[in-house]
Design an enzyme around this catalytic site. Structure first.
Site: not given
Length: 798
Positions: A50-51, A280, A311, A661
């Site tokens: 996404k970044t 974001d 999330q 993670r």
DNA sequence: AATCCGGTTCTTTTT
DNA sequence: GAACCGGATT
């Protein structure tokens, strides 16, 4: 105007060129990049890049503007230009790139027309860094790539006077806030049991998150005693904060919204400025933040929010998952794009995550997938005690390191901070280097808070809270009673405490305290005057000197004071660093930066250590191998989440975050019994473990169950009256027989071979509680201290 | 003003 | 079990 044939041809070639620029992204990602106009929701699963999407979306906006979508030729472009572009698509020569790019730009945005809002400094910094690399320093620095709070502070610094605040306002953190609230509870003589400062803080925080002013709050809540008093407290708190010219973290958002709502000219300024608004981690926004972003985007309606409803783990901090679930309702004509391809984890890990999160009802629905087939099974390990659980983790890490992994390939995540203790001591026993990733450790030290208190008062003398903190630190014979009298005087004269202190000699009421107070006032004034001439670091040095703080510590000369001195000097280096880095360094700028800073913001420390942290703080990070420990019902999900489905779903989302993670290998561990809050608790394995498809797990649970059954049967036969306790004792006897029986005794001078540390020689042996503390000089890894019992699993004499 | 004691509390915490 | 806070004690 209808597009001409030329327009159509040109637009299609241009589209091809632009697509080529972003050819490394997947289809969904590219869609998000090209959808520049109108409201857009990007549902970005964990590890879906996404970044990257955010960055490239900004690059597209800056470079090509409407280039991708416009049905017309680029204004001013000729037939030759079209031919040039067509050539370029066929053969993109680097020397033609610049002109080609330019021909594709249709009203591109200016960098200052873009605002990208994140939650953490870390995320903001990452955006800034990557943008700098992509579009250059000059353009990147004009983009507002900030956290919510930095963004709001910029707006407030410009216009807060419209709200009746002074520009030199102070920022209060949670501790300062608590101090103020506690004082108010006492002032109102309320029962501190019922009006617990933390609960009150929470209520006020929630009110601010929801943009409820003290007045509205009081109107809504006056009928009921408890909430009525909370309303009183909120009202007084607001008054106190105004008098101190101070804002808390919630105010920073709420006041900005008020400023924009009450001042059409200011609102219009920002609505004209920001053609493109990006947000974001949208799942973590609260109501105030939603209102803020929709105000900012109110001009052009070009708002792109990126987030993952699965999330959302900060409901307890006021985040409302509703914002992301109802984005399409709140913004008309919104588009939604799902990013489900994961670039981080193995298929096994993703299947586990998908299997788990499927059990949530309140979600948009997403299914992560990857091209990375397979992956090794998830290890599920149940131990009898927390110690053996920790030892299990330590053992796996040592094995890994022996095979060539780095310490930093491993991370231990837990629901609750207390769980770190057992793991920590296992790591110490085995000389495993670790670091605990924690919020504001450095800044919560008393001496550091003292230093900041001095600096804040220099900047903002209305800050009575901080003034009271330092007025007698170090001791300068200004007693509590004198301060009290001075405060009363301040109230009488309708002024601030600082004014009374600096003219203390004029008030006979202050008696013997007056002289000391005046001296302190003069000293502070001298420091304040210095601001005109001295640099920040010079000011800091003068402050250490004139306040007598440094001297007081030097005179003490014990361990504690020496470490405090060190911390104070550490802060000095922060100041110097800031001075070197900032464009226009100022005290206010430094204080602001520090107020919003946490220890976790430090550049990822290069040192090679195992990392330990809560599952919450792990969000956004990734590690090759992840251990989730304490996977027990009552702990995780927390017994507090038993009440409502909503809370349980949040716990499950947290578990989802934790699982995702891991890149390569995931370990899930739990213990049968655990010492907590002073008593041993017995727990079932977490219900979340059953939600992970069994075929993904390599578990010792069934084996243990069989073992326990066998033992039970045995006991039934021979000792019919056996108790649970005995069965535990035998289980642990079994465990320890595996570890203790083969322990050789070590002696000084013995040469050993350790799995992870290699060859070494024992330089010291100390008996310790039936075990031995060994000091071993390893040829390659230096000297380590190991406990013989646990080390013997990985080490033998040679 | 510093230190001790005893009672209380014990999720998570981007800023 | 440990950490933190407030009140009492020296």
């Amino acid at each position: 105007m209808k597009p001409t044939k030329f327009d159509i041809k040109f637009a299609s070639v241009r589209k091809a060129v632009i697509e080529q620029v972003f050819s490394r992204m997947n289809d969904r990602q590219r869609e998000a990049v090209f959808q520049t106009e109108g409201p857009l929701l990007v549902l970005a699963g964990a590890g879906s890049g996404k970044t990257t999407v955010l960055i490239h979306r900004i690059i597209n906006i800056l470079r090509f503007g409407h280039g991708y979508d416009s049905p017309y030729a680029t204004p001013g472009a000729t037939m030759e230009d079209l031919a040039f572009l067509a050539d370029y698509t066929a053969d993109p020569k680097p020397e033609n790139q610049a002109r080609a790019m330019e021909l594709c730009a249709v009203s591109p945005a200016k960098p200052w027309e873009v605002v990208a809002i994140t939650f953490t400094n870390k995320a903001a910094r990452e955006l800034q860094d990557r943008l700098t690399r992509a579009v250059g320093e000059a353009d990147a620095s004009a983009i507002w790539a900030y956290t919510f709070h930095t963004c709001c502070l910029r707006i407030l610094r410009r216009d807060i006077e419209r709200l009746g605040y002074n520009r030199t306002f102070t920022i209060y953190d949670e501790d300062d806030k608590k101090r103020v609230i506690t004082d108010l509870i006492r002032r109102l003589k309320l029962d501190e049991k019922i009006f617990d400062a933390r609960k009150v803080m929470g209520e006020i925080s929630r009110a601010k998150d929801n943009l409820i002013t003290p007045r509205t709050f009081a109107l809504e809540q006056r009928s009921e005693f408890y909430m009525g008093r909370i309303a009183d407290l909120y009202t007084l708190y607001e008054k106190e904060m105004r008098e101190n010219n101070a804002l808390d973290f919630d105010d920073i958002i709420m006041k900005t919204v008020q400023l924009l709502q009450d001042n059409p000219d200011i609102l219009e300024h920002y609505q004209r400025k920001f053609r493109y608004v990006l947000v974001d981690e949208y799942q973590d926004t609260n109501h105030a933040q939603y209102v803020l972003t929709s105000l900012l985007a109110g001009g052009y309606q070009n708002i792109c929010v990126v987030g993952d409803d699965d999330q959302s783990i900060y409901k307890f901090r006021g985040a409302t998952i509703t914002n992301i679930l109802e984005f399409e309702k709140q913004f008309k004509n919104a588009r939604t794009i799902r990013l489900e391809q994961n670039y981080r984890s193995t298929n096994t890990i993703l299947d586990a995550a998908n299997g788990l999160i499927r059990n949530n009802v309140n979600r948009k629905g997403k299914e992560l997938w990857t091209k990375q087939e397979g992956g090794s099974k998830i290890k599920l390990h149940r131990s009898d005690t927390q110690e053996s659980e920790a030892q299990y983790i330590a053992a796996r890490i040592l094995e890994g390191v022996a095979k060539g992994c780095k310490w930093s390939d491993f991370a231990i995540l837990y629901r609750n901070n207390v769980l770190s203790n057992a793991v920590e001591s296992a790591f110490r026993r085995n000389s495993i280097p670790y670091r605990i990733y924690k919020g504001r450790d450095f800044f919560s030290r008393a001496e550091i808070r003292d230093m900041f208190a001095y600096l804040w008062v220099i900047e903002n003398p209305s800050d009575t809270l901080r003034l009271k903190r330092i007025i007698n630190v170090p001791a300068r014979k200004i007693g509590a009673r004198s301060v009290e009298i001075a405060e009363e005087l301040a109230a009488q004269h309708n002024t601030m405490l600082y004014d009374i202190v600096s003219h203390a000699d004029a008030y006979s009421e202050l008696g013997r305290g007056a002289a000391a107070m005046k001296r302190f006032g003069d000293m502070m004034q001298e420091l304040r005057d210095m601001q005109q001439t001295a640099s920040l670091s010079e000011l800091y040095d003068a402050m250490l000197d004139l306040s007598g703080y440094q001297e007081a510590l030097e005179n003490k000369n014990d361990m504690e004071s020496r470490s405090r001195l060190e911390n104070i000097m550490e802060l000095k280096s922060n100041i110097v660093e800031y001075e070197n880095k900032a464009e226009d360094p100022s005290l206010a700028g430094f204080l602001e930066e520090m107020a919003l800073y946490t220890d976790a913001d430090q550049d990822e420390e290069e040192d090679d250590t195992v990392l330990m942290m809560t599952m919450h703080s792990a969000k956004g990070l990734e590690f090759p191998t992840v251990f989730l420990c304490g996977m027990e019902d009552g702990l995780f999900p927390s017994f507090r989440a038993d009440e409502s489905d909503e809370d349980l779903e949040e716990e499950r989302r947290l578990c989802y975050v934790a699982i995702t993670r891991a890149k390569q290998q995931l370990y899930l561990t739990c213990a049968e019994r655990r010492l907590m809050y002073g008593q041993t608790r017995y727990a079932r394995p977490s219900r979340f473990l059953q939600e992970i498809p069994a075929e993904l797990l390599d578990s010792n649970l069934t084996e243990r169950a069989r073992q326990a059954e066998a033992e039970q049967a045995q006991k039934k036969a021979y000792r019919p009256r056996s108790t649970v306790n005995q069965s535990y004792r035998s289980a642990s006897a079994l465990q320890s027989s595996m570890t203790t029986s083969s322990v050789p005794t070590f002696a000084c001078g013995d040469r050993v071979m350790h799995k992870a540390f290699g060859e070494g020689m024992i330089t010291s042996v100390k008996p310790m509680g039936g075990d031995q503390l060994l000091e071993i000089a390893f040829t390659a890894k230096g000297t380590k201290r190991l406990m013989a019992k646990s080390a013997s699993q990985f080490m033998h004499k040679i």
